[in-house]
Design a protein around this motif. Structure first.
Motif, short mmCIF file in Angstrom:
data_model
loop_
_atom_site.label_atom_id
_atom_site.label_comp_id
_atom_site.label_asym_id
_atom_site.label_seq_id
_atom_site.Cartn_x
_atom_site.Cartn_y
_atom_site.Cartn_z
N UNK A 57 0.83 -1.21 0.00
CA UNK A 57 0.00 0.00 0.00
C UNK A 57 0.87 1.25 0.00
N UNK A 58 1.97 1.20 0.72
CA UNK A 58 2.89 2.33 0.76
C UNK A 58 3.48 2.59 -0.62
N UNK A 59 3.98 1.55 -1.25
CA UNK A 59 4.56 1.67 -2.60
C UNK A 59 3.50 2.09 -3.61
N UNK A 60 2.30 1.51 -3.51
CA UNK A 60 1.27 1.80 -4.52
C UNK A 60 0.81 3.25 -4.47
N UNK A 61 0.87 3.88 -3.30
CA UNK A 61 0.52 5.30 -3.26
C UNK A 61 1.45 6.10 -4.17
N UNK A 62 2.73 5.75 -4.18
CA UNK A 62 3.70 6.44 -5.04
C UNK A 62 3.40 6.16 -6.51
N UNK A 63 3.02 4.94 -6.82
CA UNK A 63 2.61 4.59 -8.19
C UNK A 63 1.40 5.45 -8.59
N UNK A 64 0.42 5.55 -7.69
CA UNK A 64 -0.80 6.31 -7.97
C UNK A 64 -0.48 7.79 -8.21
N UNK A 65 0.36 8.38 -7.38
CA UNK A 65 0.75 9.78 -7.57
C UNK A 65 1.36 9.96 -8.95
N UNK A 66 2.26 9.06 -9.33
CA UNK A 66 2.88 9.13 -10.65
C UNK A 66 1.88 9.01 -11.77
N UNK A 67 0.92 8.12 -11.61
CA UNK A 67 -0.10 7.95 -12.65
C UNK A 67 -0.98 9.19 -12.79
N UNK A 68 -1.35 9.78 -11.67
CA UNK A 68 -2.18 10.99 -11.75
C UNK A 68 -1.42 12.10 -12.47
N UNK A 69 -0.15 12.28 -12.14
CA UNK A 69 0.66 13.29 -12.84
C UNK A 69 0.76 12.97 -14.33
N UNK A 70 0.92 11.70 -14.65
CA UNK A 70 1.01 11.31 -16.06
C UNK A 70 -0.29 11.59 -16.79
N UNK A 71 -1.43 11.30 -16.16
CA UNK A 71 -2.73 11.58 -16.78
C UNK A 71 -2.89 13.09 -16.98
N UNK A 72 -2.44 13.87 -16.04
CA UNK A 72 -2.55 15.32 -16.16
C UNK A 72 -1.64 15.90 -17.23
N UNK A 73 -0.51 15.23 -17.49
CA UNK A 73 0.50 15.80 -18.39
C UNK A 73 0.57 15.16 -19.76
N UNK A 74 -0.14 14.04 -19.97
CA UNK A 74 -0.12 13.36 -21.25
C UNK A 74 -1.55 13.14 -21.73
N UNK A 75 -1.69 12.96 -23.02
CA UNK A 75 -3.01 12.67 -23.57
C UNK A 75 -3.27 11.16 -23.50
N UNK A 76 -4.23 10.79 -22.66
CA UNK A 76 -4.72 9.42 -22.54
C UNK A 76 -3.59 8.38 -22.41
N UNK A 77 -2.77 8.48 -21.37
CA UNK A 77 -1.72 7.47 -21.20
C UNK A 77 -2.32 6.09 -20.93
N UNK A 78 -1.61 5.08 -21.37
CA UNK A 78 -2.02 3.69 -21.17
C UNK A 78 -1.07 3.08 -20.14
#
Length: 164
Positions: A57-78
């Motif tokens: 859960x600790x590690x996945x929070x960091x993954x989630x933060x990265x994914x949110x930033x990626x969604x905000x900065x890229x068009x429809x990341x997969x």
């Protein structure tokens, strides 16, 4: 006071906001009074212990933060499906102590909450593609995040309350 935000089917509704804000606090309650030996004991060879689940859960929070930033900065990341057992960066989390893990969870949750609370409707409607669930708005990614966390909370409950 919490607000209700929506655009089309994009929402950061009160129950989602509250779970995001507080759900992680259940970890300390679930493991109160449980010995370190029991927390670290895997239920079977190759299976995660309660402490491993907390590390995940600790590690996945960091993954989630990265994914949110990626969604905000890229068009429809997969995104690929996240698998902790295949993530070399998960290993250091598994060697951390409980107090350190809980401190990181608390700090990262504040980061997540502040990040998501500051998004406007257009940002909440941005899309990232999950390999199983398809096109998800940031709000749906957040729902997925708290449901994923709840699954691991239930696993921790089962591990620390099961008979040996």
């Amino acid at each position: 006071m919490l607000t209700f935000r929506s655009i089309a089917n994009v929402k950061m509704y009160n129950s989602l906001t509250e779970r995001l804000r507080n759900q992680h606090l259940a970890i300390a309650e679930l493991i109160a009074g449980i010995s370190n030996d029991k927390l670290g004991a895997p239920p079977a060879p190759g299976k995660w212990s309660a402490l491993d689940n907390i590390a995940h859960l600790t590690r996945y929070q960091k993954i989630f933060i990265g994914r949110i930033h990626q969604i905000l900065n890229e068009d429809t990341p997969v995104f690929e499906r996240y698998n902790g057992d295949l993530d070399p960066e998960f290993t250091p989390f598994r060697s951390m102590g409980l107090t350190e893990l809980l401190d990181i969870i608390k700090a990262d949750r504040a980061t997540i909450f502040d990040l998501l609370s500051g998004l406007n409707d257009a940002e909440l409607s941005r899309i990232g593609v999950h390999p199983k669930y398809g096109r998800l708005t940031i709000s749906k990614w957040t729902e997925f995040f708290v449901l994923h966390e709840a699954h691991h909370l239930f696993t921790i409950f089962q591990l620390v309350n099961g008979t040996e």
